[in-house]
Design an enzyme around this catalytic site. Structure first.
Site, PDB file in Angstrom:
ATOM      1  N   THR A 177       0.847  -1.189   0.000  1.00  0.00           N
ATOM      2  CA  THR A 177       0.000   0.000   0.000  1.00  0.00           C
ATOM      3  C   THR A 177       0.882   1.238   0.000  1.00  0.00           C
ATOM      4  O   THR A 177       1.903   1.277   0.688  1.00  0.00           O
ATOM      5  CB  THR A 177      -0.885   0.010   1.255  1.00  0.00           C
ATOM      6  OG1 THR A 177      -1.607  -1.217   1.322  1.00  0.00           O
ATOM      7  CG2 THR A 177      -1.849   1.176   1.237  1.00  0.00           C
ATOM      8  N   LYS A 179       2.297   4.546   1.122  1.00  0.00           N
ATOM      9  CA  LYS A 179       2.380   5.239   2.402  1.00  0.00           C
ATOM     10  C   LYS A 179       3.121   6.556   2.214  1.00  0.00           C
ATOM     11  O   LYS A 179       4.046   6.618   1.407  1.00  0.00           O
ATOM     12  CB  LYS A 179       3.111   4.366   3.435  1.00  0.00           C
ATOM     13  CG  LYS A 179       2.500   2.985   3.654  1.00  0.00           C
ATOM     14  CD  LYS A 179       1.152   3.065   4.330  1.00  0.00           C
ATOM     15  CE  LYS A 179       0.591   1.654   4.575  1.00  0.00           C
ATOM     16  NZ  LYS A 179      -0.749   1.693   5.192  1.00  0.00           N
ATOM     17  N   LYS A 205      -1.115  -0.321  -4.289  1.00  0.00           N
ATOM     18  CA  LYS A 205      -2.539  -0.082  -4.070  1.00  0.00           C
ATOM     19  C   LYS A 205      -2.778   1.209  -3.315  1.00  0.00           C
ATOM     20  O   LYS A 205      -1.960   1.656  -2.518  1.00  0.00           O
ATOM     21  CB  LYS A 205      -3.184  -1.242  -3.309  1.00  0.00           C
ATOM     22  CG  LYS A 205      -2.809  -1.369  -1.857  1.00  0.00           C
ATOM     23  CD  LYS A 205      -3.607  -2.481  -1.153  1.00  0.00           C
ATOM     24  CE  LYS A 205      -5.030  -2.092  -0.844  1.00  0.00           C
ATOM     25  NZ  LYS A 205      -5.139  -1.072   0.220  1.00  0.00           N
ATOM     26  N   HIS A 297     -11.061  -3.904   0.096  1.00  0.00           N
ATOM     27  CA  HIS A 297     -10.443  -3.653   1.396  1.00  0.00           C
ATOM     28  C   HIS A 297     -11.520  -3.820   2.465  1.00  0.00           C
ATOM     29  O   HIS A 297     -12.611  -3.267   2.344  1.00  0.00           O
ATOM     30  CB  HIS A 297      -9.859  -2.238   1.453  1.00  0.00           C
ATOM     31  CG  HIS A 297      -8.998  -1.995   2.657  1.00  0.00           C
ATOM     32  ND1 HIS A 297      -9.504  -1.961   3.938  1.00  0.00           N
ATOM     33  CD2 HIS A 297      -7.661  -1.783   2.781  1.00  0.00           C
ATOM     34  CE1 HIS A 297      -8.522  -1.732   4.790  1.00  0.00           C
ATOM     35  NE2 HIS A 297      -7.389  -1.628   4.108  1.00  0.00           N
ATOM     36  N   ARG A 298     -11.226  -4.578   3.517  1.00  0.00           N
ATOM     37  CA  ARG A 298     -12.237  -4.904   4.527  1.00  0.00           C
ATOM     38  C   ARG A 298     -12.395  -3.795   5.572  1.00  0.00           C
ATOM     39  O   ARG A 298     -12.617  -4.066   6.754  1.00  0.00           O
ATOM     40  CB  ARG A 298     -11.899  -6.232   5.204  1.00  0.00           C
ATOM     41  CG  ARG A 298     -10.553  -6.279   5.902  1.00  0.00           C
ATOM     42  CD  ARG A 298     -10.363  -7.616   6.601  1.00  0.00           C
ATOM     43  NE  ARG A 298      -9.047  -7.700   7.233  1.00  0.00           N
ATOM     44  CZ  ARG A 298      -8.665  -8.698   8.018  1.00  0.00           C
ATOM     45  NH1 ARG A 298      -9.499  -9.694   8.269  1.00  0.00           N
ATOM     46  NH2 ARG A 298      -7.459  -8.719   8.547  1.00  0.00           N
ATOM     47  N   HIS A 330      -8.827  -8.665   2.045  1.00  0.00           N
ATOM     48  CA  HIS A 330      -7.853  -8.779   3.128  1.00  0.00           C
ATOM     49  C   HIS A 330      -8.359  -9.819   4.124  1.00  0.00           C
ATOM     50  O   HIS A 330      -9.497  -9.739   4.594  1.00  0.00           O
ATOM     51  CB  HIS A 330      -7.679  -7.427   3.817  1.00  0.00           C
ATOM     52  CG  HIS A 330      -7.077  -6.388   2.926  1.00  0.00           C
ATOM     53  ND1 HIS A 330      -5.859  -5.796   3.183  1.00  0.00           N
ATOM     54  CD2 HIS A 330      -7.511  -5.830   1.765  1.00  0.00           C
ATOM     55  CE1 HIS A 330      -5.573  -4.926   2.228  1.00  0.00           C
ATOM     56  NE2 HIS A 330      -6.572  -4.929   1.356  1.00  0.00           N
TER      57      HIS A 330
END
EC number: 4.1.1.39
Length: 488
Positions: A177, A179, A205, A297-298, A330
């Site tokens: 991801t 950042k 992502k 994405h959860r 996820h």
């Protein structure tokens, strides 16, 4: 017929019992019930209030999640009420507890609209969780019959087709991801994407909460990200991707963003769990029609899935999301910073990846499940993992997973590209050792050190993160076996 009040009352009482009567007596408890292949089954963990009989509490759950209300209603006589009542057919004490019970409940398939996750959930979890007679309630597992699954599309792409599109075989996918998740400009965001992909990752992502904020609007992010993807493909000769989060406030906005992402040439888009079941299904249908991989994405799931006695087990979310049409979700890391008991995580992965599930109580799987040829969902492992854990990740999670090293890539002292290279070399060295039938779990640290002799970025990463881990006890653990809940 006599016109006397007494006679009319007598005749009515013979046909119909009115007033408030126990749910179990109303037909919502039936220990002799023969479960049908077409029934939808649910397993609830029921914690009754003191003094409430567990069978009555279980019958109440069955009643309030199907046809019952607080009093008998005469309009039941206008329906096939005996058929439409959900039946609690088995109640077992939860091992090692004094006030928790597993309630097995069967629902006739005709209670649910075909192909609608929203309607299914409106019954199963719609109202019953606030019932006063129960101090806590958790939906632990479900069995969805083949007859209902045949009304559902399922994953838009599936892992087999995804591997073919990405030309990635024999190993997990790699991707972190971006950042920091918030605050970057579009140009800097694109640079992060390029460096990660150029260094050897398959994907980068967006994070769950990057949508279209004042510091970077969605279209700007999409343009810079796809420029990065295309440049990295040209530089490496590999198929690459970036999960573009199309989550927005309306379906119209989400469709607009997804269409723009498609025009740019992306192979994958992303949505968040918080958009809701109908929106997820809608995007799943769009993704299937447009040959798009759909990542979920959860976000928000732990508000109701983490606690052991109330809410909903994540394995149920896995089942619903496989039905809803996502390709990624996820599902835990075991060794990372987020909740994850080893046996529970294995159960989640099996739910997403297997064509048929057998009962496996240590992993929390209470029902057999035939997935009726629905495609497989790729689990995603993300949150607090780094290349020094590669042997553990490969052992616990297997090949069919996306390993997302966010901080473990972008936090590398020598830069993002170096962090990506460290992860790629660590993964490939471990896969080679596994394929050579070495004991890569026991030899893992040495395998990494040997690989680091010819890969400076990997050596730097191993020196930096060493054997750091997040060693906390899980809250959601197996009921039927003792299990190591801290990282091992």
């Amino acid at each position: 017929m006599s016109n006397s009040v007494e006679e009319r009352t007598r005749i009515k009482n013979e046909r119909y019992e009115s007033g408030v009567i126990p749910y179990a007596k109303m037909g919502y408890w039936d220990p002799e019930y023969a479960v049908k292949d077409t029934d939808i089954l649910a397993l609830f963990r029921v914690s009754p209030q003191p003094g409430v009989d567990p069978i009555e509490a279980s019958a109440a759950v069955a009643g309030e999640s199907s046809t019952a209300t607080w009093t008998v209603v005469w309009t039941d006589l206008l329906t096939a009420c005996d058929l439409y009542r959900a039946k609690a057919y088995k109640v077992d004490a939860v091992p090692n507890t004094s006030d928790q019970y597993f309630a097995y409940i069967a629902y006739d398939i005709d209670l649910f609209e075909e192909g609608s996750i929203a309607n299914l959930t409106a019954s199963i979890i719609g109202n019953v969780f606030g019932f006063k007679a129960i101090k806590a309630l958790r939906l632990e597992d479900m069995r969805i019959p083949v007859a209902y699954l045949k009304t559902i599309q399922g994953p838009a792409t599936g892992i087999i087709v995804e591997r073919e599109r990405m030309d990635k075989f024999g190993r997990p996918f790699l991707g972190p991801t971006v950042k920091p998740k918030l605050g970057l400009s579009g140009k800097n965001y694109g640079r992060v994407v390029y460096e990660g992909l150029r260094g050897g990752l398959d994907f980068l992502k967006d994070d769950e909460n990057i949508n279209s904020q004042p510091f970077m609007r969605w279209k700007e992010r999409f343009l810079y990200s796809m420029e990065a993807v295309n440049r990295s493909i040209a530089a490496t000769g590999e198929v690459k991707g970036h999960y573009m989060n199309v989550t927005a406030s309306t379906m119209e906005d989400m469709y607009e963003r997804a269409e723009f992402a498609k025009q740019l040439g992306t192979v994958i888009i992303m949505i968040d769990l918080v958009i809701g079941y109908t929106a997820i299904q809608s995007m799943g249908i769009w993704a299937r029609k447009n040959d798009m991989i759909l990542h979920l994405h959860r976000a928000g799931n732990s508000t109701y899935s983490r606690q052991k006695i109330h809410g909903m087990n994540f394995r149920v979310i896995c089942k619903w999301m496989r039905m809803a049409g996502v390709d990624h979700i996820h599902a835990g890391t075991v060794v990372g910073k987020l909740e994850g008991d080893p046996l529970m995580i294995r159960g989640f992965y099996n739910t997403l990846l297997l064509s048929e599930l057998a009962i496996d109580l240590p992993k929390g799987i209470f029902f057999e499940q035939d997935w009726a040829a629905l495609r497989k969902v790729t689990p995603v492992a993300s949150g607090g993992i780094h290349c020094g854990q590669m042997h553990q990740l490969l052992d616990y999670l297997g090949n069919d997973v996306v390993l997302q090293f966010g901080g473990g890539t972008i936090g590398h002292p020598d830069g993002i590209q170096a962090g990506a290279t460290a992860n790629r070399v660590a993964l490939e060295s471990m896969v080679i050792a596994r394929n050579e039938e070495r004991d890569y779990v026991a030899e893992g640290p040495q395998i990494l050190l040997d690989a680091a002799k010819t890969c400076g970025p990997l050596q730097t990463a191993l020196d930096l993160w060493k054997d750091i881990t997040f060693n906390y006890t899980s809250t959601d653990t197996a009921d039927f076996v003792e299990t190591p809940t801290a990282n091992v």
